[in-house]
Scaffold this motif. Sequence first.
Motif, short mmCIF file in Angstrom:
data_model
loop_
_atom_site.label_atom_id
_atom_site.label_comp_id
_atom_site.label_asym_id
_atom_site.label_seq_id
_atom_site.Cartn_x
_atom_site.Cartn_y
_atom_site.Cartn_z
N ILE A 227 0.97 -1.34 -0.08
CA ILE A 227 0.03 -0.08 0.04
C ILE A 227 0.77 1.44 -0.17
N ARG A 228 0.89 2.19 -0.84
CA ARG A 228 1.48 3.36 -0.80
C ARG A 228 0.31 4.38 -0.86
N GLU A 229 0.59 5.07 0.52
CA GLU A 229 -0.19 6.53 0.79
C GLU A 229 0.56 7.52 0.51
N MET A 230 -0.23 8.63 -0.23
CA MET A 230 0.41 9.79 -0.73
C MET A 230 -0.36 11.05 0.09
N LYS A 231 0.35 11.72 1.10
CA LYS A 231 -0.18 12.97 1.49
C LYS A 231 0.88 14.06 1.26
N GLY A 232 0.43 14.94 0.27
CA GLY A 232 1.04 15.99 -0.11
C GLY A 232 2.29 15.44 -0.84
N MET A 233 3.45 15.96 -0.22
CA MET A 233 4.82 15.42 -0.81
C MET A 233 5.43 14.20 -0.12
N LYS A 234 4.70 13.89 0.93
CA LYS A 234 5.27 12.57 1.70
C LYS A 234 4.46 11.35 1.26
N GLU A 235 5.36 10.39 1.10
CA GLU A 235 4.76 8.82 0.69
C GLU A 235 5.24 7.98 1.56
N THR A 236 4.09 7.07 1.99
CA THR A 236 4.55 5.89 2.97
C THR A 236 4.03 4.70 2.43
#
Length: 376
Positions: A227-236
Amino acid sequence: MKEKIRNIKKRVSVLFFLKRLDIYIMSKFLGTFFFSLALILSISVVFDINENIDRFIVSKAPLKAIVFDYYFNFIPYYANLFSPLFIFISVILFTSKMAENSEIIAMFSTGMSFKRMLLPYLLSAGIIAIGSYILSSYFIPKGSETRIDFEASYKGKRKTNFAKNIQLVVDENTIAYMERYENYNLTGYRFSLDKFEKNKLVSHLTAKRITYDTTATHKWIIKDYMIREMKGMKETIMKGEKIDSTINMEPQDFLIGRNQFETLTSPELSKYIDNQRKRGFANLKEFEVEYYKRIATPFAAFILTIIGAALSSKKVKGGMGLNLGLGIALSASYILFQTISSTFAISGNVPPMIAVWIPNILFMFIAIYLYTKAPK
């Protein structure tokens, strides 16, 4: 005063005669219809047994399943399918016989108009149309499901057990994709689930396999996932071997079997079409054609009844041969137009509702023309 009483008695006697005449015509109509339908269905069953007896023996189909699962559902399905044809032929047969025996001339000699004579015809057609709609919308679909299961088990007609390149909207702003789904193990391969917010991708899940859990609705087991979570410029990024998830989809949403539209009642069919359209599913024309055909076909009973009565109400030399020939030609052309228009809807760009109603509209103009030319 005596003259008034005589007139009243005369009117009452005429009304009583007309009432008996209506029952007479309706009994002729319905009797001929059901007799001819029973006759042709009996012949069809005999031919079907002759064609499939070897398959039944080889597949060791139980006699109970053959009789109750197959033929008890085979008969209503084909009876409803061919009902417009036999409405037309029935009207031609008994009306031509009445004309040949000068019964129609006797009716007209009492002052009855052709319009009034059509009343029992239309009442009979209404009974058949209502029965046809109820059967096709609620009862035949359940029987078709049993019949299709029997054919898959004992006639070698396999059900659809897999699907490829599945993409559908499972929730608002959420799209699911599977490269392949196999129903024998309830497993999909190369699965992805994308979530969007304001047209931007915020979550992207990929998995090697996804398996449907039959213990609960919409429950799926996702295996070998990332799972790739994108929040603004951050990615987890999060990985795992197995996770349970609730996804608003089920195998029947994308695993479309052979003639699946025949197994859904009209309310179920309408709901299925609406749900699939919201999910972005494209292959719905067969379902839409089936839904609108169930509404349009009963109306054909009235149109074909008027055509048949107008054609055969005039006494002609040579008996009913000419009328019967014209009736069979027109009824065959109606079925041909119905098949062609449905094909245009499924494989072409004609809207399903318009395509299904084209034969009715065309034959309605023929009915109007023949009505104006009928003996008055």
